[in-house]
Design a protein around this motif. Structure first.
Motif, short mmCIF file in Angstrom:
data_model
loop_
_atom_site.label_atom_id
_atom_site.label_comp_id
_atom_site.label_asym_id
_atom_site.label_seq_id
_atom_site.Cartn_x
_atom_site.Cartn_y
_atom_site.Cartn_z
N CYS A 124 3.39 -5.91 2.80
CA CYS A 124 3.17 -4.61 3.18
C CYS A 124 1.87 -4.53 4.04
O CYS A 124 1.83 -3.57 4.78
N ASN A 251 4.15 3.17 9.82
CA ASN A 251 4.42 3.09 8.43
C ASN A 251 3.53 2.14 7.73
O ASN A 251 3.31 2.19 6.51
N SER A 252 2.68 1.35 8.40
CA SER A 252 1.54 0.66 7.82
C SER A 252 0.13 1.24 8.01
O SER A 252 -0.88 0.35 7.31
N ALA A 254 -1.42 3.81 6.67
CA ALA A 254 -2.51 4.17 5.47
C ALA A 254 -2.76 2.69 4.81
O ALA A 254 -4.03 2.81 4.38
N LYS A 255 -2.04 1.62 4.93
CA LYS A 255 -2.59 0.29 4.27
C LYS A 255 -3.68 -0.38 4.88
O LYS A 255 -4.44 -0.74 4.62
N ALA A 274 1.71 10.34 9.14
CA ALA A 274 2.28 8.99 8.45
C ALA A 274 1.42 8.73 7.19
O ALA A 274 2.05 8.41 5.98
N ALA A 275 0.25 8.49 7.38
CA ALA A 275 -0.72 8.00 6.81
C ALA A 275 -1.10 9.03 5.52
O ALA A 275 -1.01 8.72 4.35
N LYS A 277 1.18 11.13 4.48
CA LYS A 277 2.34 11.48 3.75
C LYS A 277 2.19 10.13 2.62
O LYS A 277 2.77 10.55 1.53
N GLU A 278 1.80 8.85 3.16
CA GLU A 278 1.80 7.88 2.36
C GLU A 278 0.63 8.09 1.14
O GLU A 278 0.64 7.94 -0.17
N GLU A 281 1.70 10.29 -1.73
CA GLU A 281 2.74 9.46 -2.64
C GLU A 281 1.76 8.23 -3.32
O GLU A 281 2.32 8.02 -4.47
N ASN A 282 0.84 7.93 -2.71
CA ASN A 282 -0.06 6.89 -3.59
C ASN A 282 -1.49 7.23 -3.50
O ASN A 282 -2.28 6.98 -2.59
#
Length: 562
Positions: A124, A251-252, A254-255, A274-275, A277-278, A281-282
């Motif tokens: 990920c 899509n990456s 946030a990580k 995008a971050a 939204k992530e 969820e997390n």
């Protein structure tokens, strides 16, 4: 620490020592002032060494991407007449089959996996993107690793370093290529551009926080001047730490924030959304990433108020900047940065929403121009527009590009004159200036609907009408398209995550608002489509929304507004 690369710290001394070794290695291969060096690289320490070395020996670094059109890559290589190519292993895997690459005398490969093996990465975090090169010499005698290249020089005394001036060309970078996908325009910048932008970001002039002991994330592709000027040059000039991040994916993102724990981050609105939204969820990921974030800046394209409110809501929820800043500066709100690649960074606004809430401006605070920038908004005749009136934004500064490389037509279009004969660089966007001298930017020029009376209606005006109808709308992109040979206006609407509004109720609100504010001639041409929950807009490789794809999209599934 000057550079941080996936857990590996590089001090200022080590950085300059490596850059100096590279200077002499380049001189040994005959590189002289004014020569072009090709670079197709992800963000990594070697890219910064190359920038420093080129600045010292007077070479010009041409940063491009393997994502460009293959014929365009061949054209870049052929026109550069370069003897040397620097390429990271992920990019090399994409370009090694292009036949013209074999004509380059020396290909210096930077295997990313060797630098990254010290970090415990899982899939990920992008491990699948970092191709391993087991034996670079298998690609031919002209291929060498970066370390072998710089360590081959034993005696530096025989090489003379040319005198370098501020007005010497330094980099060739590229526009985002949003209008001609894969075929961006090449931009030449001088040494002066990078020094000037860093100087005018100093706390005594900009009133921005000092960068010392802060981390600036360099993750935007290196072929973008925004990354080199603001994320790398500016951070180093202010004694901050540049965090090099080779992965660039929404899509990456946030990580990536959680992994690098950066204080200062430039990213497009789509990456920020995008971050967020992530993070919704997390929560664990959000609490790991956001507390370090002092300046979260949206760059590259305009941003709607609904998008800004959504991003700010998440930043506040997880107390952005709380490990660094005391109350009331924490939590941090989204900042807005600006200045296209041609002009470099011209504008910055910190803590925009907080300032507006404090009553600085009841309407819009806008972007604050740095003192280095001379700006104006012109009408169609080249006259300066009145305060609050939309027109064409133009600018001049030490950071403005020298020229488009090998593109006379584009240069002629870029430099325009006002009625007094003053020459300006065209920002090619709709904007107005507030009475406080700040700039409000909305949408690109050229995206307008022409009425029967000849008047042009910018698409951003329709987008603004739609987005303000409901707090349930996150984003809206309005474009000109075609159906059965006729020109139509299509709005692509993205809803807030987890919203519970019914589509029929939303459409009723949109119709009511448009009926109030939009002319009958436009209403008859208006169509819309609501993006399915969980989906979003297609992005270009630069991280911007792919407006061109929306313009060309099949309109059969779009609904007529009236």
């Amino acid at each position: 620490v000057a550079i941080l690369f996936r857990g590996h710290e590089i001090t200022g001394r080590e950085m300059f020592e490596s850059a100096d070794k590279l200077v002499y290695a380049l001189k040994a291969k005959g590189i002289k002032k004014g020569d072009e060096i090709l670079a197709c690289m992800a963000n990594c320490p070697e890219a910064i060494y190359l920038l420093l070395a080129a600045s010292k020996c007077g070479a010009i670094v041409n940063f491009w991407s393997s994502g460009f059109d293959k014929d365009f890559i061949s054209e870049i290589i052929e026109k550069s007449n370069s003897k040397i190519l620097f390429v990271t292993s992920d990019e090399w895997d994409n370009i090694k089959k292009i036949s013209i690459c074999e004509k380059i005398d020396i290909k210096i490969i930077i295997p990313l996996n060797e630098a990254l093996k010290i970090e415990n990465l899982d899939a990920c975090y992008g491990r699948e993107h970092l191709k391993k090169i087991t034996d670079v010499y298998a690609h031919g005698k002209t291929t060498i690793t970066f370390l072998d290249f710089i360590n081959n020089i034993k005696d530096n005394r025989r090489f003379k370093i040319d005198k370098i001036n501020l007005d010497d060309p330094f980099t060739i970078t590229y526009t985002s290529g949003s209008t001609k996908i894969g075929l961006p325009k090449a931009i030449v910048h001088k040494n002066r551009a990078y020094i000037a932008i860093a100087r005018f970001h100093d706390p005594d002039l900009s009133r921005m926080p000092a960068m010392k002991n802060m981390r600036g994330l360099a993750h935007i592709p290196l072929h973008s001047n925004t990354n080199i000027a603001s994320a790398i040059s500016d951070t180093l000039c202010q004694r901050g730490t540049v965090v090099c991040e080779p992965i660039y994916e929404a899509n990456s993102f946030a990580k990536i924030l959680a992994l690098n724990k950066a204080s200062f981050v430039l990213a497009t609105r789509s990456f920020w959304i995008a971050a967020m939204k992530e993070f919704e969820e997390n929560e664990k990921l959000a609490r790991e990433a956001i507390p370090y974030l002092i300046v979260a800046a949206s760059v590259g394209e305009d941003i709607t108020q609904n998008e800004e409110k959504y991003i700010n809501r998440i930043l506040k929820k997880y107390k952005a900047g709380s490990t660094k800043l005391p109350f009331p500066l924490s939590p941090v709100t989204l900042s807005i940065g600006g200045g296209d690649c041609e002009h470099g960074g011209l504008f910055f606004t910190l803590f925009r929403e907080q300032r507006e809430c404090l009553g600085f401006n009841k309407k819009e605070f806008g972007l604050i121009p740095f003192q280095l920038a001379d700006i104006a908004v012109l009408d169609g005749d080249g006259r300066e527009c009145a305060y609050g009136k939309y027109g064409r934004l133009v600018a001049n500064s030490p950071c403005t590009m020298k020229e488009y490389k090998d593109n006379v037509d584009a240069n002629n279009e870029f430099y325009i004159k006002d009625i007094y004969g003053r020459c300006w660089g065209d920002c090619h966007v709709w904007a107005y200036i507030t009475r406080k001298g700040n700039v409000v930017i909305r949408g690109r020029l050229g995206n307008e609907f022409k009425l029967k009376n000849g008047r042009k209606i910018p698409m951003f005006k329709i987008t603004e009408v739609i987005t303000k109808t409901s707090k349930h709308i996150l984003s809206c992109e309005t474009v000109l398209a075609h159906r059965e040979g006729a020109e139509i206006i299509v709005s692509y609407i993205e809803l807030m995550p987890h919203t519970k509004i019914l589509e029929k109720d939303l459409v009723r609100k949109i119709k009511k608002q448009c009926k109030k504010e939009v002319s009958d001639e436009i209403l008859k041409k208006m169509y819309f489509t609501i993006i399915p929950m969980g989906s979003t807009y297609e992005l270009t490789k630069s991280g911007k929304r792919n407006i061109r794809a929306l313009e060309l999209k099949q309109t059969d599934n779009c609904n007529k507004l009236y």
